[in-house]
Write an enzyme that holds these catalytic residues in place. Structure first.
Site, PDB file in Angstrom:
ATOM      1  N   VAL A  89      42.859  32.603 -22.521  1.00 11.80           N
ATOM      2  CA  VAL A  89      43.233  33.395 -21.550  1.00 11.80           C
ATOM      3  C   VAL A  89      43.318  32.702 -20.362  1.00 11.80           C
ATOM      4  O   VAL A  89      42.435  32.212 -19.847  1.00 11.80           O
ATOM      5  CB  VAL A  89      42.450  34.898 -21.528  1.00 11.80           C
ATOM      6  CG1 VAL A  89      42.835  35.667 -20.386  1.00 11.80           C
ATOM      7  CG2 VAL A  89      42.462  35.650 -22.731  1.00 11.80           C
ATOM      8  N   GLU A 180      12.020  28.120 -25.200  1.00 14.82           N
ATOM      9  CA  GLU A 180      12.046  27.559 -26.615  1.00 14.82           C
ATOM     10  C   GLU A 180      12.538  26.268 -27.164  1.00 14.82           C
ATOM     11  O   GLU A 180      11.958  25.682 -28.074  1.00 14.82           O
ATOM     12  CB  GLU A 180      13.309  28.769 -27.058  1.00 14.82           C
ATOM     13  CG  GLU A 180      12.603  30.184 -27.241  1.00 14.82           C
ATOM     14  CD  GLU A 180      13.602  31.230 -27.629  1.00 14.82           C
ATOM     15  OE1 GLU A 180      13.265  32.227 -27.904  1.00 14.82           O
ATOM     16  OE2 GLU A 180      14.900  30.788 -27.396  1.00 14.82           O
TER      17      GLU A 180
END
Lengths: 441, 441
Positions: A89, A180
């Site tokens: 888009v 993490e």
């Protein structure tokens, strides 16, 4: 040129819903509309949904890209009212109710924008090539490539100083992703690679986690941040808070801790887990509709997730800035995006019946972050805990929310395997110039 | 600059074996030397061993790269006498017993060269970008990208003619790779993707397998070639033998069948599984030692796999042209490479004891090729058969020979899964310019 009517010719549904973005928000909206009397077109640049929360596992060789990605067509193949369109888009025309693609256009009656955010470098875009972020599959395999090549380069480096630089990893940003990533890197170096080299000792690796404010996981309760920092330290991660990056050059990062003098650190591997920049579609939407954006470029949405003055345009997920009355905006996590996607889908269906819905209300089901094997932190309502229970719940929830059943099985399997063997089978250095870093030496 | 002695300083083994290439030949040589009183250095450009026979599964989304690749360091981590060196070899100096790297050098007492072959385009290298081959992980993900993008482009193409071109896949070369690729593509189109699209019908896909001689699988017994062709046809593959490629342009391939006039065919996806070109190291070796090469550039080796006049240099695997007395050279398959690697390792150890070995003798354990679900062909000694039994043996053997146990488990698992669901979970379009093909339109 793509003709919308041609594309939809054999489809009789009157109300056309266009969804931009196949992340958690867009995908859950599409799934919720699967049986509705509407015609859905899901547009995404990529042909797969990516399970972002596990991307750090790919970056550290614990999982393969295929384990955490699901082809959008496969996920939605049973929804006969749904088109999946692989396209990009480039613009919006709210007056004409049109979405402009690189190579065509789409007409909509309702539009859901869920194109999310990417990382940003606080105005230092020149740092991007030196400190890659972790948003796409390509980011993850590139980080994996750099990390593994650093050990290879260290193995071949006779000079101890230079070798130390190869074995120094800096992660910028102490949010869930940074925490993490740091935990997984420490495990990789101290456990997985322990016996793989002959001239270096991977357990000498330095993993430095840098966070600007005074504690890691700032959005979480303070006691969890403390627990997380303890677990990280136990894993061999050096946590440095109240510290900002002032410069990044090839092979060296400059850090300033509090008011102290900036210090230089030699490293060849800097990973970026800080900053957040809204998808450019937010800007475009603001230009076309005059809607307000926040400092990060996220769209400030109405209580029903629509755009001011554009009741048929929804913005959901990370791209939306949704503030409960005056509170700070909802965090950019999968939970929020999923619930917002389902809300938008529900409201569209209600409207078709001439009904409406109360404003969106977020059901916080808690926060989780994993640090490593048996180590995680969890805040579920008033409950706050860490260690194995939190880790177990983290594993359980992440497997539960994997989109496809076969991904769930494969990931559960891989994890059980990695858990007992401490192996990380997907330690592949791929990409055309696999040896760029070493040749550079 | 890498100093060999430095690299090996803490290592007391006297006899230094350098192995170039971590494919089947090099890896099996290294494994066979794991307990020997020698010092082994395995050099490879990549950090992993690739299980080539299953590469077509990655190219068609059935397996992930991680499933068929094993980090060389992990595979050899228990062999304390073995260095794995991630480096690129650029030259050889047989007089000085040295291997020259991009960024260093290695001294050897025995050298094993196992750098294999790549595909070649019969002097039309300009075809390479238009018709990718299948040798590396990157080749496989690139082919996967092109195949999946072709379906995406077809879904969006209003013009029936152009749409047909997107749904036409041409595989050049009817050897095992071409046959397996064609079978897997037909299954992907006719089974896996059946319900995934809205405007196209993937079962209308045309998969054309082109072979120059009069039958597919030319090295196999004729009756197996016939069986294979039947199974391919049943799967929906169009097999066209006695046909050569005379030209490839963007979007069109020109084929000449026998003496007929060349015909043009519109297609956006041409996959190259023909031709074979020896690794450049063969040329270099010929220049430095005067050894003879065959037309494909493979090194013609002595009965003990060494190079004429260079008893301490072995050439094994696809790069070696080994002719049983006057017979045609051994085929370039994993079996041959493994046995040659083990032979070279054994001979080196015998020589250290002042002994020797009888000339290398290849134990043919049979030929196998898979066409698709339940369909394969097998020639085991005098036994020749196809269908489910051949398929089952194929699956069994391929899982058996996967290098790492966890790969075996994961692949068995994936296959069981794909077998019952007919799913191919790893259907990801990755790479920086994921939409190049569509934008080109």
């Amino acid at each position: 040129m793509l003709e919308t009517n041609k594309l939809h010719s054999h489809n009789s549904h009157p109300h056309r819903v266009v969804i931009i973005g196949g992340g958690f928000g867009g995908l859950y909206a599409a799934k919720a509309l699967g049986r509705a009397p509407v015609q859905v077109t899901l547009v995404d640049k990529r042909n797969f949904h990516l399970f972002q929360p596990l991307l750090y596992q790919v970056a550290t060789g614990g999982l393969s890209p295929g384990d955490i990605a699901s082809p959008l067509r496969a996920v939605l193949s049973r929804n006969k009212n749904t088109h999946v369109l692989a396209a990009e888009v480039v613009d919006l025309e709210p007056e004409q109710h049109k979405v402009i693609l690189v190579d065509g256009e789409l007409s909509y009656d309702s539009l859901i924008i869920a194109t999310g955010v990417s990382h940003h470098y606080f105005g230092h875009d020149e740092w991007a090539p030196l400190a890659p972020g972790l948003k796409t599959i390509e980011d993850a395999t590139e980080i994996r490539r750099r990390v593994l090549l650093a050990f290879e380069a260290a193995e071949r480096e006779p000079d101890p100083e230079k070798r130390r630089a190869w074995l120094t990893f800096v992660i910028v940003g102490g949010g869930p992703t940074g925490v993490e990533l740091a935990g997984a890197l420490a495990e990789l170096a101290h456990k997985t690679l322990k016996n793989d080299f002959r001239t270096i000792d991977p357990t000498q690796t330095k993993v430095l986690l840098v966070e600007g404010v005074e504690r890691v996981l700032p959005p979480y309760p303070a006691e969890l941040s403390a627990k997380a920092e303890q677990s990280l330290t136990r894993l061999g991660v050096t946590v440095q808070t109240k510290t900002v990056v002032t410069d990044i050059q090839d092979g060296v990062i400059t850090l300033r801790r509090g008011e102290a003098e900036p210090e230089q650190l030699d490293t060849h591997t800097i990973l970026w887990a800080a900053g957040m920049k809204a998808s450019p579609l937010g800007q475009i939407l603001a230009q076309r509709t005059g809607v307000a954006l926040d400092r990060a470029g996220r769209v400030i949405v109405e209580p029903d997730l629509t755009v001011a003055g554009q009741p048929n345009i929804f913005v959901i997920g990370d791209l939306a800035n949704f503030s409960h009355q005056g509170e700070k905006p909802l965090p950019g996590v999968a939970q929020v995006a999923m619930q917002q996607g389902e809300y938008a889908a529900k409201l569209i269906q209600r409207r078709l019946k001439g009904e409406t819905l109360p404003p969106f209300h977020y059901q916080d089901r808690g926060s989780l972050a994993v640090i490593g094997r048996n180590a995680a932190v969890a805040a579920l309502g008033s409950l706050k805990f860490g260690g194995f229970p939190a880790w177990f719940i983290w594993v359980f929830i992440h497997i539960l929310y994997l989109i496809e059943f076969d991904n769930r099985v494969m990931v559960m399997f891989q994890w059980a395997w990695n858990y007992f063997t401490r192996k990380r089978g997907a330690r592949l250095i791929t990409g055309q110039n696999s040896f760029q870093l070493i040749k550079k030496e």
